[in-house]
Structure formats: C-alpha cells, structure tokens
Motif scaffolding. Structure first.
Motif, PDB file in Angstrom:
ATOM      1  N   LEU A  34      -7.594  12.442   0.473  1.00 40.76           N
ATOM      2  CA  LEU A  34      -8.857  12.996  -0.033  1.00 40.76           C
ATOM      3  C   LEU A  34      -8.976  12.854  -1.550  1.00 40.76           C
ATOM      4  CD1 LEU A  34      -9.228  16.218   2.166  1.00 40.76           C
ATOM      5  CD2 LEU A  34     -10.385  14.014   2.438  1.00 40.76           C
ATOM      6  N   GLY A  35      -7.874  13.047  -2.256  1.00 43.81           N
ATOM      7  CA  GLY A  35      -7.895  12.897  -3.705  1.00 43.81           C
ATOM      8  C   GLY A  35      -8.178  11.465  -4.121  1.00 43.81           C
ATOM      9  N   GLN A  36      -7.539  10.514  -3.447  1.00 43.79           N
ATOM     10  CA  GLN A  36      -7.764   9.101  -3.757  1.00 43.79           C
ATOM     11  C   GLN A  36      -9.219   8.720  -3.474  1.00 43.79           C
ATOM     12  OE1 GLN A  36      -5.607   7.171  -5.208  1.00 43.79           O
ATOM     13  NE2 GLN A  36      -6.386   5.127  -4.923  1.00 43.79           N
ATOM     14  N   TYR A  37      -9.741   9.150  -2.339  1.00 42.02           N
ATOM     15  CA  TYR A  37     -11.142   8.834  -2.016  1.00 42.02           C
ATOM     16  C   TYR A  37     -12.104   9.529  -2.979  1.00 42.02           C
ATOM     17  CZ  TYR A  37     -10.916   5.792   2.019  1.00 42.02           C
ATOM     18  OH  TYR A  37     -10.737   4.692   2.824  1.00 42.02           O
ATOM     19  N   ALA A  38     -11.830  10.781  -3.322  1.00 37.21           N
ATOM     20  CA  ALA A  38     -12.719  11.499  -4.245  1.00 37.21           C
ATOM     21  C   ALA A  38     -12.767  10.806  -5.607  1.00 37.21           C
ATOM     22  CB  ALA A  38     -12.262  12.949  -4.413  1.00 37.21           C
ATOM     23  N   GLY A  39     -11.604  10.448  -6.124  1.00 40.55           N
ATOM     24  CA  GLY A  39     -11.552   9.769  -7.414  1.00 40.55           C
ATOM     25  C   GLY A  39     -12.214   8.407  -7.377  1.00 40.55           C
ATOM     26  N   PHE A  40     -11.980   7.665  -6.300  1.00 38.75           N
ATOM     27  CA  PHE A  40     -12.545   6.312  -6.211  1.00 38.75           C
ATOM     28  C   PHE A  40     -14.046   6.349  -5.964  1.00 38.75           C
ATOM     29  CE2 PHE A  40     -13.212   2.009  -4.657  1.00 38.75           C
ATOM     30  CZ  PHE A  40     -12.530   1.302  -5.631  1.00 38.75           C
ATOM     31  N   ILE A  41     -14.508   7.309  -5.170  1.00 41.21           N
ATOM     32  CA  ILE A  41     -15.956   7.439  -4.946  1.00 41.21           C
ATOM     33  C   ILE A  41     -16.646   7.797  -6.258  1.00 41.21           C
ATOM     34  CG2 ILE A  41     -17.704   8.892  -3.822  1.00 41.21           C
ATOM     35  CD1 ILE A  41     -15.872   8.775  -1.292  1.00 41.21           C
ATOM     36  N   TRP A  54      -4.840   0.470   1.029  1.00 41.03           N
ATOM     37  CA  TRP A  54      -4.002   0.785  -0.147  1.00 41.03           C
ATOM     38  C   TRP A  54      -3.229   2.083   0.082  1.00 41.03           C
ATOM     39  CZ3 TRP A  54      -5.090  -3.758  -1.311  1.00 41.03           C
ATOM     40  CH2 TRP A  54      -4.861  -4.324  -2.556  1.00 41.03           C
ATOM     41  N   ILE A  55      -3.907   3.085   0.628  1.00 39.19           N
ATOM     42  CA  ILE A  55      -3.260   4.376   0.892  1.00 39.19           C
ATOM     43  C   ILE A  55      -2.139   4.183   1.918  1.00 39.19           C
ATOM     44  CG2 ILE A  55      -3.600   6.666   1.913  1.00 39.19           C
ATOM     45  CD1 ILE A  55      -6.481   6.547   0.672  1.00 39.19           C
ATOM     46  N   ALA A  56      -2.436   3.426   2.970  1.00 42.46           N
ATOM     47  CA  ALA A  56      -1.414   3.167   3.998  1.00 42.46           C
ATOM     48  C   ALA A  56      -0.226   2.416   3.395  1.00 42.46           C
ATOM     49  CB  ALA A  56      -2.020   2.373   5.153  1.00 42.46           C
ATOM     50  N   ALA A  57      -0.490   1.454   2.498  1.00 37.39           N
ATOM     51  CA  ALA A  57       0.591   0.703   1.855  1.00 37.39           C
ATOM     52  C   ALA A  57       1.436   1.632   0.982  1.00 37.39           C
ATOM     53  CB  ALA A  57       0.025  -0.443   1.021  1.00 37.39           C
ATOM     54  N   GLY A  58       0.781   2.503   0.217  1.00 36.52           N
ATOM     55  CA  GLY A  58       1.519   3.454  -0.612  1.00 36.52           C
ATOM     56  C   GLY A  58       2.396   4.357   0.233  1.00 36.52           C
ATOM     57  N   ARG A  59       1.857   4.830   1.332  1.00 39.74           N
ATOM     58  CA  ARG A  59       2.633   5.700   2.230  1.00 39.74           C
ATOM     59  C   ARG A  59       3.777   4.929   2.883  1.00 39.74           C
ATOM     60  NH1 ARG A  59       2.661   8.331   7.426  1.00 39.74           N
ATOM     61  NH2 ARG A  59       3.068  10.537   7.108  1.00 39.74           N
ATOM     62  N   TYR A  60       3.477   3.678   3.275  1.00 34.95           N
ATOM     63  CA  TYR A  60       4.501   2.818   3.886  1.00 34.95           C
ATOM     64  C   TYR A  60       5.683   2.635   2.930  1.00 34.95           C
ATOM     65  CZ  TYR A  60       6.783  -1.379   5.681  1.00 34.95           C
ATOM     66  OH  TYR A  60       7.716  -2.273   6.130  1.00 34.95           O
ATOM     67  N   PHE A  61       5.391   2.272   1.679  1.00 35.57           N
ATOM     68  CA  PHE A  61       6.465   2.057   0.709  1.00 35.57           C
ATOM     69  C   PHE A  61       7.256   3.335   0.456  1.00 35.57           C
ATOM     70  CE2 PHE A  61       3.746  -1.588  -0.750  1.00 35.57           C
ATOM     71  CZ  PHE A  61       4.588  -2.568  -0.251  1.00 35.57           C
ATOM     72  N   ALA A  62       6.562   4.463   0.423  1.00 33.66           N
ATOM     73  CA  ALA A  62       7.238   5.741   0.144  1.00 33.66           C
ATOM     74  C   ALA A  62       8.122   6.186   1.301  1.00 33.66           C
ATOM     75  CB  ALA A  62       6.208   6.817  -0.165  1.00 33.66           C
ATOM     76  N   THR A  63       7.899   5.636   2.502  1.00 41.02           N
ATOM     77  CA  THR A  63       8.676   6.064   3.666  1.00 41.02           C
ATOM     78  C   THR A  63       9.707   5.037   4.121  1.00 41.02           C
ATOM     79  OG1 THR A  63       6.939   5.254   5.163  1.00 41.02           O
ATOM     80  CG2 THR A  63       6.853   7.592   4.527  1.00 41.02           C
ATOM     81  N   LEU A  67     -18.681  -0.976   0.618  1.00 43.42           N
ATOM     82  CA  LEU A  67     -18.084  -0.793   1.945  1.00 43.42           C
ATOM     83  C   LEU A  67     -16.698  -1.434   2.027  1.00 43.42           C
ATOM     84  CD1 LEU A  67     -21.197  -1.332   4.240  1.00 43.42           C
ATOM     85  CD2 LEU A  67     -20.035   0.825   3.727  1.00 43.42           C
ATOM     86  N   VAL A  68     -16.569  -2.646   1.496  1.00 40.55           N
ATOM     87  CA  VAL A  68     -15.267  -3.326   1.504  1.00 40.55           C
ATOM     88  C   VAL A  68     -14.262  -2.524   0.674  1.00 40.55           C
ATOM     89  CG1 VAL A  68     -14.035  -5.398   0.707  1.00 40.55           C
ATOM     90  CG2 VAL A  68     -16.181  -5.627   1.965  1.00 40.55           C
ATOM     91  N   PHE A  69     -14.684  -2.040  -0.491  1.00 41.87           N
ATOM     92  CA  PHE A  69     -13.789  -1.250  -1.341  1.00 41.87           C
ATOM     93  C   PHE A  69     -13.299  -0.011  -0.603  1.00 41.87           C
ATOM     94  CE2 PHE A  69     -15.449  -2.587  -5.829  1.00 41.87           C
ATOM     95  CZ  PHE A  69     -15.069  -3.889  -5.574  1.00 41.87           C
ATOM     96  N   LEU A  70     -14.199   0.683   0.071  1.00 42.69           N
ATOM     97  CA  LEU A  70     -13.819   1.914   0.773  1.00 42.69           C
ATOM     98  C   LEU A  70     -12.880   1.632   1.941  1.00 42.69           C
ATOM     99  CD1 LEU A  70     -17.180   3.890   0.636  1.00 42.69           C
ATOM    100  CD2 LEU A  70     -15.118   4.271  -0.740  1.00 42.69           C
ATOM    101  N   LEU A  71     -13.085   0.501   2.631  1.00 38.66           N
ATOM    102  CA  LEU A  71     -12.171   0.111   3.707  1.00 38.66           C
ATOM    103  C   LEU A  71     -10.798  -0.274   3.140  1.00 38.66           C
ATOM    104  CD1 LEU A  71     -14.520  -2.007   6.014  1.00 38.66           C
ATOM    105  CD2 LEU A  71     -13.449   0.179   6.566  1.00 38.66           C
ATOM    106  N   LEU A  72     -10.798  -1.045   2.061  1.00 41.00           N
ATOM    107  CA  LEU A  72      -9.532  -1.467   1.464  1.00 41.00           C
ATOM    108  C   LEU A  72      -8.770  -0.298   0.857  1.00 41.00           C
ATOM    109  CD1 LEU A  72     -10.431  -4.899  -0.146  1.00 41.00           C
ATOM    110  CD2 LEU A  72      -9.035  -4.458   1.879  1.00 41.00           C
ATOM    111  N   LEU A  73      -9.479   0.720   0.438  1.00 44.09           N
ATOM    112  CA  LEU A  73      -8.819   1.900  -0.097  1.00 44.09           C
ATOM    113  C   LEU A  73      -7.901   2.515   0.964  1.00 44.09           C
ATOM    114  CD1 LEU A  73      -8.640   3.535  -2.684  1.00 44.09           C
ATOM    115  CD2 LEU A  73     -10.501   4.961  -1.840  1.00 44.09           C
TER     116      LEU A  73
END
Length: 198
Positions: A43-50, A153-162, A144-150
């Motif tokens: 939610l924070g990432q989407y709020a900031g990016f929106i 990006w979030i999934a990639a960040g979570r993937y790397f962190a785990t 729309l593309v930016f919001l989908l790619l976001l």
C-alpha cells in the motif's frame, strides 16, 4: 492498443525505477516475520507511486502542484527516515539478534509512501514530457502499464528479501543497510537537484 507504446512504457518504468527493487527488498527484510509488513509495503509503494503519477499527469496537462525547484528538497524525506533508522540501529547495537528483532518495528505505510514519492520525484521530470506528447490514450496506457509493473517490482523485492542467502545477509546487515540506502538516496536527490546550492 499500440504495442510500441506498451514497450515504451515498460522500458521507461524499468529505467526510472530500477533502484526501487533494493529499497523494497530492504523494507520486506525490515518487517520479516511481522504481521502487516506485506500490506504496509504494497500500500505504501502504491500510494507513493500514485502520487508521483498524479503530479506527472497534472503537470502534463499544465498544472504544476510541485514547483520544479522544490523537487530536489524531496530528498529530505528519505534522508530524515534514514537518520531515524540509523539512530534506532545505534540504540539497539548491543542487543542480541532476538532482542533487536523484538525492538525493531516493521515498515510503516506512510514511511514507504514517503520514500517512494521522494525517490521518484526526479521521475516526474521524465514522465511529464512523455505524458504530454503521448496524448490521453498513450498516457492512459503508460499509467496502466506502470501500475501493473509496480506489482512485479513489489513481488521482485519480496522475492529477493526471502531468498535464503539474501534473507540471511539482510537480516544480519539490513539494520545497517536500510539507513545507509535511505540516507544515500536522500543525499543523491539533494545533490543532483542542487538543493541548498550543492
């Protein structure tokens, strides 16, 4: 839908947001094992990016909510959050891993949004001319593309962190790395933008 516009949007997003994956991984690592971490980061990432997109779209239509000379001062947000994280890390430096983990707080939605917006403040300058020349249809595709790619990006960040090796390194050094990265981002934004005559 024009494939060329989609390709341009994908490339533009990737180039302007590559550094966000590291920041996202650090936020996920900071909140590892805590309830609400994923929700706060997403939610924070989407709020900031929106907010970034809203400013860029408005500016493409001629409205300027954020004067160009104010953009470099957005670096104060991650700088302040980084200093705060460094102070917390210093206060808990002598504690064991379990004590430190109990004392640390996970990422907060507003902190993630503030870092996202500040880190993407320079993206506004890139997005505005693209949006202004793309027309309403092209701008809509980009958003729309930016919001989908976001989400990617979030999934990639979570993937790397785990990932075990990365998670182990982040759990050992994340309390040091997060403040360093946030302070670095803040200083980079301030210096590149010429804030305070730098």
């Amino acid at each position: 839908m024009n494939i060329g516009v989609i390709g341009q949007a994908v490339a533009l997003f990737a180039v302007t947001n590559i550094d966000d994956i590291l920041v996202l991984a650090l936020f996920f690592a900071q909140g590892a094992g805590r309830r609400g971490t994923t929700r706060a980061v997403v939610l924070g990432q989407y709020a900031g990016f929106i907010a970034i997109l809203a400013v860029a779209v408005a500016a493409a239509f001629g409205a300027t909510f954020l004067p160009e000379e104010a953009v470099p001062y957005l670096g104060l947000l991650p700088l302040a959050l980084g200093v705060r994280a460094a102070i917390q890390a210093w206060r808990h430096r002598a504690e064991t891993g379990e004590e430190k983990s109990a004392a640390e707080n996970g990422p907060k939605l507003l902190s993630v949004a503030a870092v996202t917006f500040a880190n993407g403040g320079d993206n506004i300058g890139v997005y505005v001319p693209v949006f202004a020349t793309a027309g309403i249809g092209g701008m809509t595709v980009h958003v729309l593309v930016f919001l989908l790619l976001l989400a990617v990006w979030i999934a990639a960040g979570r993937y790397f962190a785990t990932r075990p090796a990365i998670a182990k390194a982040l759990s050992r050094w994340g309390h040091v790395l997060l403040p360093v990265v946030l302070i670095g981002i803040g200083l980079l934004i301030l210096v590149e933008g010429g804030a305070f005559g730098l």
